[in-house]
Scaffold this motif. Structure first.
Motif, mmCIF file in Angstrom:
data_model
loop_
_atom_site.group_PDB
_atom_site.id
_atom_site.type_symbol
_atom_site.label_atom_id
_atom_site.label_comp_id
_atom_site.label_asym_id
_atom_site.label_seq_id
_atom_site.Cartn_x
_atom_site.Cartn_y
_atom_site.Cartn_z
ATOM 1 N N ALA A 1 71.918 -29.987 13.377
ATOM 2 C CA ALA A 1 73.087 -29.161 13.045
ATOM 3 C C ALA A 1 72.633 -27.902 12.319
ATOM 4 C CB ALA A 1 74.062 -29.950 12.178
ATOM 5 N N SER A 2 73.351 -26.817 12.539
ATOM 6 C CA SER A 2 72.987 -25.564 11.871
ATOM 7 C C SER A 2 74.231 -24.734 11.603
ATOM 8 C CB SER A 2 72.008 -24.766 12.731
ATOM 9 O OG SER A 2 72.616 -24.382 13.945
ATOM 10 N N VAL A 3 74.090 -23.807 10.669
ATOM 11 C CA VAL A 3 75.138 -22.831 10.370
ATOM 12 C C VAL A 3 74.474 -21.472 10.232
ATOM 13 C CG1 VAL A 3 76.807 -24.365 9.248
ATOM 14 C CG2 VAL A 3 75.019 -23.297 7.878
ATOM 15 N N GLU A 4 75.245 -20.445 10.574
ATOM 16 C CA GLU A 4 74.757 -19.082 10.446
ATOM 17 C C GLU A 4 75.942 -18.174 10.168
ATOM 18 O OE1 GLU A 4 71.939 -15.859 12.762
ATOM 19 O OE2 GLU A 4 72.820 -17.482 13.920
ATOM 20 N N GLY B 1 67.359 -13.841 1.491
ATOM 21 C CA GLY B 1 67.451 -13.158 2.776
ATOM 22 C C GLY B 1 67.896 -14.024 3.937
ATOM 23 N N GLN B 2 68.151 -15.300 3.695
ATOM 24 C CA GLN B 2 68.536 -16.187 4.788
ATOM 25 C C GLN B 2 70.045 -16.389 4.830
ATOM 26 O OE1 GLN B 2 66.416 -19.909 5.165
ATOM 27 N NE2 GLN B 2 64.576 -19.032 4.271
ATOM 28 N N THR B 3 70.594 -16.271 6.015
ATOM 29 C CA THR B 3 72.001 -16.617 6.237
ATOM 30 C C THR B 3 72.086 -17.559 7.438
ATOM 31 O OG1 THR B 3 72.347 -14.616 7.544
ATOM 32 C CG2 THR B 3 72.923 -14.515 5.187
ATOM 33 N N TYR B 4 71.033 -18.341 7.605
ATOM 34 C CA TYR B 4 70.948 -19.364 8.646
ATOM 35 C C TYR B 4 70.316 -20.588 8.006
ATOM 36 C CZ TYR B 4 69.255 -21.947 12.720
ATOM 37 O OH TYR B 4 69.017 -22.924 13.645
#
Length: 176
Positions: free
Chosen positions: A24-27, A15-18
């Motif tokens: 640093a992060s991506v989503e 369920g995660q798309t982050y």
């Protein structure tokens, strides 16, 4: 560990798309009809993921990226190798991590997908060898199949969907 086993492992982030590592992060915000799965494959940040042991056994020192992202829409299938860095100055290391992970992983899969690479950093100055690293990624993944990003937008989503990276933002074209 075939891809099917990854789905059942602790590498999958249901369920995660982050994803965030350090600063640093991506989503990716899924659109209608898309399936997006994030896999935290680096056992340094996810000790329960055993992909490193599957790929390299007891061999130590192998460079591995942070995430694998699976993208599907209609008949299209993409596996994207993602590395997050605090500083874009570490681009050389990030490039080695995504290429090494991909080259080792691909021998275990049938080529029924498009491989892509995404490197994201939240700050720093680009290294002098920036173009060299771009060439390495181009050679390995092909045109429009990688992005080096230190912008805050949906660049990973764009890459997965096949939308070419936006270049030259903020620069004006000279009018004649």
């Amino acid at each position: 560990m075939p891809f099917e086993n990854l789905l059942l492992s602790s590498c999958l982030l249901p369920g995660q798309t982050y994803f965030k590592e350090s600063q640093a992060s991506v989503e990716v915000k899924p659109l209608t009809g898309e399936t997006i799965l994030f896999f935290n494959i680096d056992d340094q940040s996810n000790p329960g993921c055993k992909l490193r042991q599957f790929l390299w056994g007891t061999e130590t020192g192998q460079k591995m990226c942070d995430l694998m992202v699976f993208y599907a829409k209609d008949s299209e299938r993409v596996i994207c190798f993602v590395e997050l860095k605090h500083n874009i100055g570490h681009l050389g290391h990030a490039t080695k991590q995504v290429i090494n992970t991909y080259n080792t992983f691909k021998v275990h899969l049938k080529k029924s997908y498009t491989a892509k690479a995404f490197i994201s950093a939240c700050g720093g100055s680009s290294p002098r060898e920036y173009k060299e690293y771009q060439r390495e990624l181009l050679k390995e993944f092909g045109k429009n199949n990688f992005d080096i990003n230190n912008r805050s937008n949906d660049a990973l989503g764009d890459l997965l969907r096949g939308i070419p990276p936006k270049t030259g933002q903020g620069k004006r074209k000279n009018k004649k």
